[in-house]
Enzyme design. Structure first.
Site, short mmCIF file in Angstrom:
data_model
loop_
_atom_site.label_atom_id
_atom_site.label_comp_id
_atom_site.label_asym_id
_atom_site.label_seq_id
_atom_site.Cartn_x
_atom_site.Cartn_y
_atom_site.Cartn_z
CG ASP A 153 -22.72 12.53 42.18
OD1 ASP A 153 -23.40 12.58 41.15
OD2 ASP A 153 -21.96 13.44 42.54
CG HIS A 201 -22.79 14.65 38.38
ND1 HIS A 201 -22.75 14.66 39.76
CD2 HIS A 201 -22.52 15.91 37.98
CE1 HIS A 201 -22.48 15.88 40.18
NE2 HIS A 201 -22.33 16.66 39.12
CG ASN A 300 -22.90 24.53 39.28
OD1 ASN A 300 -21.81 24.88 39.72
ND2 ASN A 300 -23.27 23.27 39.19
CB SER A 362 -20.58 19.09 40.26
OG SER A 362 -21.92 19.26 40.63
#
Length: 430
Positions: A153, A201, A300, A362
């Site tokens: 990530d 994130h 998304n 996510s």
């Protein structure tokens, strides 16, 4: 700006492991080759493009094993142009047409937009609605420290109180040296063991998996351990910060996670297929062949667009469920969704010791990665290592179907059901 080409040959070049891998090349160019095969060299000479030649991957040990050889990782190279010339599409077309070449593609920076979080105060949200049977599963096991979940990530805030003692190893695979980095901020160069997170994130994802639950809901698998792998740098997009990086720099990171003992890899990111071979395909097959379960966000944008690695065979592609357990409108469904998991208003740890609420696939992906961590922990405690095929079989047969169909295009096999998953696993282990 010196451009790069990743090329997979049908035969490995002479020189073997004496040819430096790409991370090593960044520190020492002296051992790199300047020639490949005669026909590849001929094409490069036509375009007046001298190159350095490095290996894309390093072997797990001091020689390539059967899994690495089967996926051609030993014959995948990176050609670094020694001038600032452009890599033109006609050049790539000619390279791909050569008998000695299996694949050829240029390296490009890709953005991986992440849902905008809402920063929150600690303890503003303390529990999660349990529609998945997580409480039942955690009454059986909260995980096993021998089970490692790699988070690929934007990095991880390893000093966050919620993640104290959770991260057992880390690596930073962001390397944008020589690229156009005018839109980037922070660390953009240098492979090292510092996976710091400026965006938040990756820290949010990590808390969902293994957070201690000090001022947020406890993670799904708090007793499992994390491998923190930074693969996305920080890029400014207007007034927002997003994750961005090179697809081909993510590939060595996946291999590092596998070779470092990951049982599960969570990738709450995805890139589109832009040509020149499916993103991550070889190294994901390598991971699955080693018994590693790869879990990825489906995307998304609410469309049938395919995002990788979620769209690759064998990957657990995760869509987001809303408070009612149904699939959210923003969940992308081109990746052949496997299951749904909670993905709306999820409260978790954030960068610089903070907390935030965010929604997206996510957030759903690490929920599933943690659930699989619990299943693998339970099996390991009974001297059984769950393979990827077994995990997929459990998820298919135990998730809560959205309707009478065994599988839905938008919701996959349905909302993950850890009660039934543990019952089926327990039955199969007896």
């Amino acid at each position: 700006m010196k451009h790069h080409i990743t090329i997979k040959l049908r035969r490995a070049l002479p020189g073997g492991l004496a040819i430096p891998d790409w991370p090593t090349f960044g520190h020492d160019k002296s051992a790199a080759l300047i020639t490949t095969t005669p026909e590849v060299d001929d094409v490069l000479q036509r375009y007046s493009l001298p190159v350095w030649v490095t290996r894309e991957y390093r072997p797990a040990a001091n020689r390539w094993d059967s899994g690495e050889l089967a996926q051609g990782l030993d014959r995948t190279y990176r050609l670094i142009l020694r001038s600032d010339a452009e890599v033109l599409e006609p050049l790539l077309v000619q390279l791909r047409a050569l008998p000695s070449v299996e694949e050829a593609r240029r390296l490009e920076i890709v953005a991986a937009p992440v849902p905008s979080p809402v920063l929150s105060k600690p303890a503003s949200i303390g529990t999660r609605v349990d529609r998945t049977g997580l409480g039942y599963a955690k009454a059986i096991t909260k995980g096993d420290a021998r089970v490692k979940i790699a988070v690929l990530d934007t990095g991880v805030d390893i000093d966050h109180p919620e993640l104290a003692g959770k991260v057992v190893a880390g690596a930073d695979f962001v390397e944008l040296k020589g690229m156009d980095t005018s839109a980037f901020v922070g660390d953009i160069s240098g492979y090292d063991a510092e996976p710091g997170d400026d965006i938040g994130h990756g820290t949010h994802v990590s808390g969902i998996i293994a957070g201690l639950g000090l001022r947020m809901a406890e993670g799904v698998a708090p007793d499992c351990r994390l491998l923190a792998v930074r693969v996305l740098a920080t890029m400014r997009d207007g007034d927002k910060l997003i994750g961005a990086g090179l697809v081909d720099n993510i590939n060595p990171a996946i291999k590092w996670a596998v070779d470092s003992g990951a049982d599960i890899i969570n990738m709450s990111l995805g890139v589109k297929h832009e040509g020149g071979g499916l993103p991550h395909a070889d190294v994901i097959r390598y991971a699955i062949g080693k018994g590693v379960t790869v879990v990825a966000a489906s995307g998304n944008d609410g469309s049938a667009e395919r995002y990788y690695p979620g769209a690759l065979p064998g990957v657990v592609a995760v869509g987001a469920a809303g408070p009612d357990g149904g699939v959210t409108a923003f969940t992308s469904y081109g990746a052949q969704i496997t299951v749904l998991a909670p993905g709306v208003d999820v409260h978790s740890s954030y960068a610089h010791g903070g907390y935030a609420v965010a929604s997206g696939t996510s957030q759903a992906s690490p929920y599933v990665a943690g659930g699989i961590g619990l299943l693998k922990s339970y099996a390991l405690e009974r001297q059984h290592r769950l393979g990827n095929a077994e995990i997929l079989d459990i998820l298919r047969h135990t998730s809560d179907k959205p309707d009478r169909r065994p599988r839905s295009e938008h919701a996959g096999y349905g909302l993950i059901n850890l009660v039934d998953a543990f019952k089926l696993l327990s039955y199969s282990l007896n």
